[in-house]
Design a protein around this motif. Sequence first.
Motif, short mmCIF file in Angstrom:
data_model
loop_
_atom_site.label_atom_id
_atom_site.label_comp_id
_atom_site.label_asym_id
_atom_site.label_seq_id
_atom_site.Cartn_x
_atom_site.Cartn_y
_atom_site.Cartn_z
N THR A 99 0.70 -40.12 50.27
CA THR A 99 -0.66 -39.87 50.74
C THR A 99 -1.49 -41.15 50.72
O THR A 99 -1.55 -41.83 49.72
CB THR A 99 -1.35 -38.83 49.83
OG1 THR A 99 -0.50 -37.71 49.76
CG2 THR A 99 -2.69 -38.43 50.37
N LEU A 100 -2.14 -41.44 51.83
CA LEU A 100 -3.03 -42.60 51.87
C LEU A 100 -4.48 -42.18 51.73
O LEU A 100 -5.33 -42.98 51.37
CB LEU A 100 -2.85 -43.37 53.18
CG LEU A 100 -1.44 -43.92 53.47
CD1 LEU A 100 -1.47 -44.87 54.64
CD2 LEU A 100 -0.86 -44.62 52.24
N ARG A 101 -4.76 -40.94 52.07
CA ARG A 101 -6.13 -40.46 52.03
C ARG A 101 -6.36 -39.78 50.68
O ARG A 101 -5.69 -38.78 50.37
CB ARG A 101 -6.31 -39.45 53.17
CG ARG A 101 -7.65 -39.45 53.82
CD ARG A 101 -7.67 -38.45 54.96
NE ARG A 101 -7.32 -39.05 56.24
CZ ARG A 101 -8.17 -39.72 57.00
NH1 ARG A 101 -9.42 -39.86 56.62
NH2 ARG A 101 -7.78 -40.24 58.14
N ILE A 102 -7.31 -40.27 49.89
CA ILE A 102 -7.56 -39.72 48.56
C ILE A 102 -7.85 -38.22 48.64
O ILE A 102 -7.38 -37.44 47.83
CB ILE A 102 -8.72 -40.48 47.88
CG1 ILE A 102 -8.29 -41.92 47.59
CG2 ILE A 102 -9.15 -39.79 46.60
CD1 ILE A 102 -9.43 -42.86 47.24
N PHE A 108 -7.13 -34.21 44.08
CA PHE A 108 -8.46 -34.18 44.68
C PHE A 108 -8.78 -32.76 45.16
O PHE A 108 -9.86 -32.24 44.92
CB PHE A 108 -8.53 -35.16 45.86
CG PHE A 108 -9.89 -35.21 46.52
CD1 PHE A 108 -10.79 -36.20 46.20
CD2 PHE A 108 -10.26 -34.26 47.45
CE1 PHE A 108 -12.05 -36.24 46.78
CE2 PHE A 108 -11.52 -34.28 48.06
CZ PHE A 108 -12.40 -35.29 47.72
N GLN A 109 -7.79 -32.16 45.84
CA GLN A 109 -8.01 -30.82 46.40
C GLN A 109 -8.28 -29.81 45.29
O GLN A 109 -9.14 -28.95 45.42
CB GLN A 109 -6.80 -30.42 47.22
CG GLN A 109 -6.49 -31.45 48.29
CD GLN A 109 -6.36 -30.86 49.67
OE1 GLN A 109 -5.97 -29.72 49.82
NE2 GLN A 109 -6.70 -31.65 50.67
N ARG A 110 -7.53 -29.96 44.19
CA ARG A 110 -7.73 -29.05 43.07
C ARG A 110 -9.13 -29.23 42.48
O ARG A 110 -9.86 -28.27 42.29
CB ARG A 110 -6.66 -29.33 42.00
CG ARG A 110 -6.30 -28.12 41.19
CD ARG A 110 -5.01 -28.34 40.40
NE ARG A 110 -4.93 -29.68 39.83
CZ ARG A 110 -3.87 -30.49 39.96
NH1 ARG A 110 -2.82 -30.09 40.66
NH2 ARG A 110 -3.86 -31.67 39.39
N GLU A 111 -9.51 -30.47 42.27
CA GLU A 111 -10.82 -30.76 41.66
C GLU A 111 -11.97 -30.27 42.55
O GLU A 111 -13.07 -30.02 42.07
CB GLU A 111 -11.00 -32.27 41.43
CG GLU A 111 -10.04 -32.87 40.42
CD GLU A 111 -10.50 -32.69 38.99
OE1 GLU A 111 -11.63 -32.20 38.78
OE2 GLU A 111 -9.73 -33.04 38.08
N GLU A 114 -12.71 -25.52 43.20
CA GLU A 114 -13.39 -24.54 42.36
C GLU A 114 -14.90 -24.54 42.62
O GLU A 114 -15.51 -25.58 42.74
CB GLU A 114 -13.17 -24.86 40.88
CG GLU A 114 -11.75 -24.63 40.44
CD GLU A 114 -11.49 -25.22 39.06
OE1 GLU A 114 -12.47 -25.50 38.34
OE2 GLU A 114 -10.30 -25.41 38.74
N GLU A 115 -15.46 -23.37 42.66
CA GLU A 115 -16.92 -23.14 42.79
C GLU A 115 -17.58 -24.05 43.81
O GLU A 115 -18.70 -24.49 43.64
CB GLU A 115 -17.68 -23.24 41.45
CG GLU A 115 -16.85 -23.65 40.29
CD GLU A 115 -17.60 -24.25 39.11
OE1 GLU A 115 -18.82 -24.45 39.15
OE2 GLU A 115 -16.90 -24.54 38.13
N MET A 116 -16.84 -24.38 44.87
CA MET A 116 -17.45 -25.28 45.86
C MET A 116 -17.52 -24.63 47.21
O MET A 116 -16.59 -23.96 47.64
CB MET A 116 -16.63 -26.56 45.96
CG MET A 116 -17.16 -27.66 45.09
SD MET A 116 -16.35 -29.20 45.48
CE MET A 116 -16.89 -29.44 47.15
N SER A 128 -19.60 -36.83 55.11
CA SER A 128 -18.16 -37.11 55.11
C SER A 128 -17.60 -36.99 53.71
O SER A 128 -18.29 -37.28 52.73
CB SER A 128 -17.93 -38.52 55.64
OG SER A 128 -16.69 -39.02 55.20
N VAL A 129 -16.35 -36.59 53.63
CA VAL A 129 -15.70 -36.49 52.33
C VAL A 129 -15.54 -37.89 51.72
O VAL A 129 -15.33 -38.05 50.52
CB VAL A 129 -14.33 -35.75 52.48
CG1 VAL A 129 -13.34 -36.61 53.27
CG2 VAL A 129 -13.76 -35.37 51.13
#
Lengths: 161, 134
Positions: A99-102, A108-111, A114-116, A128-129
């Motif tokens: 993966t090059l995209r953080i 990252f996806q896990r963090e 939640e609640e987002m 933008s992310v």
Amino acid sequence: MKGTIMKIRFLLLALAAAAVTPAFAATESAAAKWANECGSCHVAYPAKFLPAASWTKIMSGLDKHFGSDASLDPATNKLIAGYLAANAGSGKHGESPSTLRISDTRWFQREHSEEMDPGIFKSPLVKSVANCGACHTAAAKGDYSERSIRIPGQGNRRHDD
Amino acid sequence: MKTSRILLVLALVAATSAQAAPADFLKEFETQARAESAAFKGFSAERGSQFYRAKHGAEWSCSSCHTDNPAAPGKHAKTDKEIKPMAPAVNPERFNDAAKVEKWFKRNCGDVLNRACTAQEKGDFLTYVLSVRK
């Protein structure tokens, strides 16, 4: 005469000191270069966010960096690539070497699941992310801790724990 | 002997961090522009202003990130990161470092025009941003 010898001794000492400092200076200036160069178009994403293999790929393709030309002169590139590899992620941050995209990494996806509100990255206040600082108010200082998170338009983040 | 060596090292250090001025770049672009075209007739702030605002076949213009006013702070079109003003009148850090100037023309001409800028274009651009006071 004695004064001249003293002067020469002093100069030799100064030379010796100059010969010793580069090792120090190199590590310091690599971190400073990383902060300056990587931080000029986006927050300088911490090295630990991606594994070394990903950074190596990113640094060898800076002329086509996610749609922009971010090329560096070869000396600066080498210095920053070395810094990133030396401080790269391992453990939970080292799991997606392709993966090059953080934002594509599993951690990252896990963090960010939640609640987002999933629409938050596209909201006009975030845009933008890539814009970590929109919510992580201390991202520019490398601080991504929960306590510095303020979701724009929603005030302080609530904590249940 | 030692003293002269130290002086040499000091001189080299000073040379690599030497500060340039916008006028130095104008002069350099002019020399290059004359070499590029025998018909070179000088730089124009008006042409630079049009160049700054125009899209050149790709998605972005200079103003996409640097805003319509080069004296105002800009924002990266993709990441939203703040960009300090482009005009040397309000930001003396602009056009004072040859490596930086070369780096950003290479990158931004690539992104905006999909090619390198000509010396004529760089000179017009610089003449324009120098003409902007605030």
